[in-house]
Design a protein around this motif. Structure first.
Motif: not given
Lengths: 331, 433
Positions: A100-101, A109, A130-132, A135-136, A150, A152-153
């Protein structure tokens, strides 16, 4: 007759698609989608659903294409649904699960995603704590990306499949829709609230203040503390699971007290319309989110949602992989 | 030592109440400002700087800089940070003690000051930590640090609620006349937050910290200061509520001062949209209402100083998901142009008000004799060209850090010449080395 099913599928898909593409190259957020995109997705999902229901599920629409499920957080139902959808379409699907990390093994990532990109994959389905993150990553890779949740997003395909289910039930009516429970930690809420706002629904939320995101009213949501008051006149109720794995436990005193206030019980259901739809993104915690009597009543569309997850994801995968516009290689 | 004559500049001296801006020449000899007057005639001067149309002021005093040395020389060193400062017109900077090891004893203080003298090209001052290792448990040797030259003490207990130790610590600092500075942020309220709590954090699905994270610490500290009235400075305040609390405390006569960062003046939390990790900073960028309250606080004098909070990081630390990214923005090289563009070009502050917040006010708070442009004073001077618009380019930074959300922004104001202790170290915008 049966042998021609794939051929007929192709003809029906062509008709439903009529040369259209999604307006986006990645599916990251409901924010990016237009009403036309929803129409396209829903009409293609109808075709795919009929096809899958006929029993002959395999076609060759995505033969020779590679889909990578890149899941950095636990998931069974979402991952297998994306995997099955890809396999039904004839694509090669592999699953990669990281820790997860992103930094745990020392690789970022972004670098992991670039590695998958360099393997010439045709679609990356990404789940991350991770939120975002999707997208990143979308800025770093050439491969189209689907956000499969992603932080809580958002979790856009989950929202789409529920909207599709509601459409089967209610047509294109603008519904009165009630969320109950942990909106704060829920990415499904994040996508649904955006989607239903775009569809013009009247949206309510019943939850304790500790589980309500700041400024949620800007999503067009009316907040209630008492579920009894919120139930009046609604067409659909979505019970949000308390995200205990995201440490939501401390936001309420006890599960017992929570369920006394917010569980969808038969007594509460008498306050709603008779044909109200009961929804849940799963996994359901019985007697806590929803009482068994309600879960097994004809109002409950939970199994329909699971069923619809396949055609929606088939439509998403097919549209993104066969998009006539391509991303520019970022490196 | 060479003599320098700065000709025909607009000399800005906020401490000169009668004539804060005047066209004059400044003559520098033996490291000191020898004369400020119109039409000075010094035919044998070694270096003549033509400052026509430019601003001549005391070199800037940045009272909040993370030097990263000792411990994280991969991010920044005293050598590189002071070069970044010089390019930015900053001639005196105050280093923060959260290095590795922590600056919590006289030896560490001497290390930073000595290194600053040997490898730095601007004046390097340092703050010390209030407690040993910044652990908030035992008092550090504050008197010894003062004797070794520490300028301030950082109240690192403010984040936790150990009020008993804090009250004692305030009294201890009062004894030795050490001004205290704090980063007001309650650790418990902040918890897992990675940005401001509000509509932006809700849209991004990120954990936000509420305004009370900051204002609660300020309110609590003000209560202590009523009993122990010792000089106390709140650094990088961000919320409207904090501005209000400090405004009232000043009216009441409490010995408080405060500053805000240049990025909180320029940006609100929407800079984090699209998961822009370059806008991730501690304390977080707040709402537009908060930003406007800071500007109001600058105008009415509640906010005394503007800082860079220069916080260099490795690129890879920003090249990760937002929640995992390091917090901080590099700022020494962009402090002046951003502040000038936002506050003077937009006519929010007058030139003397503006320069007071970047020179004399911070100098007074850290009890330094820097930040003044007066005859007989030390010649720490910057000549700013404020006419030409230019574009910030992070790749030109002298700092090792490239972490800025302002890359590509068009700004006004750039240090053309910089003089430290009578030595010209920047000429025509370039380091002289």
């Amino acid at each position: 007759m049966k042998r021609n099913a794939p051929l007929q599928l192709l003809a029906n898909l062509k008709k439903a698609r009529s040369g259209k593409n999604l307006s986006v190259l990645d599916l990251l957020s409901i924010d990016d989608l237009s009403l036309g995109d929803f129409e396209l997705l829903f009409s293609l999902s109808e075709v795919f659903k009929k096809f899958v229901k006929r029993g002959e599920k395999k076609c060759e629409l995505l033969k020779g294409k590679t889909i990578i499920n890149f899941f950095n957080e636990n998931s069974t139902r979402t991952r297998s649904s994306f995997e099955l959808a890809g396999k039904h379409l004839g694509a090669d699907v592999i699953n990669i699960s990281g820790s997860s990390s992103s930094g745990r093994k020392g690789e970022t990532l972004g670098d992991s995603a670039r590695t998958l990109d360099a393997l010439n994959s045709d679609l990356l389905v990404i789940r991350d704590a991770n939120a975002g993150a999707p997208f990143q990553l979308s800025k770093l890779v050439r491969t189209p990306i689907v956000n499969a949740g992603d932080g809580w997003h958002e979790h856009p395909t989950q929202a789409l499949l529920e909207a599709f289910t509601l459409r089967e039930r209610f047509g294109q009516r603008k519904l009165k829709y009630l969320f109950v429970g942990d909106a704060l930690h829920s990415r499904v809420f994040g996508s649904q609230v955006r989607l239903y706002k775009k569809l013009g629904y009247e949206i309510r939320l019943a939850a304790p203040e500790t589980l309500i995101p700041k400024n949620v009213e800007k999503f067009g949501v009316k907040v209630f503390y008492e579920i009894e008051k919120a139930l009046e006149g609604v067409d659909a109720i979505h019970a949000i699971r308390l995200q205990t794995e995201r440490a939501a436990g401390k936001f309420i005193a006890t599960g017992r007290e929570y369920s006394k206030n917010y569980c969808l019980s038969p007594a509460r259901m008498t306050l709603a319309k008779k044909d109200v739809a009961v929804l849940h993104a799963g996994p359901v915690i019985r007697e806590f989110d929803i009482r068994t009597e309600v879960l097994e009543s004809p109002n409950c569309l939970v199994q329909k949602m699971v069923e619809n997850s396949l055609p929606i994801r088939m439509a998403v995968e097919w549209l993104l992989i066969t998009n006539s516009k391509k991303k520019i290689k970022p490196w | 030592m060479k003599t320098i004559l700065i000709k025909n500049g607009h000399v800005v001296n906020p401490l000169n109440r009668r004539d804060p801006v005047r066209v004059a020449d400044v003559f520098i000899r033996d490291g000191k400002i020898s004369k400020i007057a119109a039409n000075l005639d010094r035919p044998s001067t070694d270096i003549i700087v033509n400052a026509r149309g430019k601003i001549v002021s005391a070199g800037l005093v940045d009272m909040h800089v993370h030097l990263r040395e000792p411990g994280r020389e991969d991010k920044e060193t005293i050598r590189t940070a002071t070069r970044a400062a010089a390019i930015g017109g900053v001639t005196t900077l105050l280093g923060m003690p959260n290095t590795s090891p922590v600056i919590d004893n006289q030896t560490a203080v001497k290390f930073v000051l000595e290194k600053g003298r040997r490898e730095g090209i601007v004046n390097v001052l340092t703050a010390g930590s209030l407690t040993k290792k910044m652990e908030g448990e035992e008092l550090a040797e504050i008197w010894e640090m003062r004797e070794a030259g520490a300028s301030m003490i950082i109240d690192d207990c403010a984040e936790t609620s150990g009020m008993g130790l804090r009250r004692l610590a305030l009294k201890y600092c009062q004894t030795f006349g050490m001004p205290i500075l704090t980063h007001p942020e309650d650790a418990d309220l902040k918890a897992d937050a990675v940005m401001n709590e509000g509509w932006t954090s809700t849209r991004l699905g990120l954990v936000g910290s509420p305004d009370s994270t900051e204002s609660l610490v300020i309110a609590r500290t003000l209560e202590l200061l009523r009993e122990v009235p010792t000089p106390y400075h709140f650094t990088h305040i961000t919320t409207a509520r904090s501005v209000k609390l400090i405004r009232e405390a000043k009216k009441e006569g409490l010995p408080v001062s405060c500053d805000c960062t240049i990025h909180h003046i320029c940006l609100n939390d929407e800079a984090c949209l699209n998961y822009n990790t370059l806008a991730k900073v501690d304390p977080p960028l707040r709402s537009e209402d908060d930003r406007l309250a800071l500007i109001e606080g600058l105008k009415d004098g509640t906010i005394d100083a503007i800082i860079s909070d220069h916080a260099p990081h490795l690129l890879v630390e920003k090249f990760v998901p937002f929640a995992e990214a390091a917090s901080g923005i590099v700022g020494l090289e962009t402090l002046f142009p951003l502040a000038f563009t936002e506050l003077v070009v937009k006519k929010i502050l007058t030139l003397p008000e503006f320069f007071a917040k970047l020179t004399s006010n911070p100098a007074e708070i850290i009890r330094s004799n820097a930040g003044q442009i007066e005859e007989g004073g030390i010649a720490d001077i910057a000549v700013f060209d404020t006419q030409k618009e230019w574009k910030i380019d992070k790749n030109n930074f002298k700092s090792k850090g490239r972490n800025t959300p302002f890359d590509g922004k068009k700004v006004f104001g750039r240090a053309a010449e910089v003089i430290v202790g009578g030595e010209l170290i920047v000429q025509k915008g370039e380091l002289l080395e």
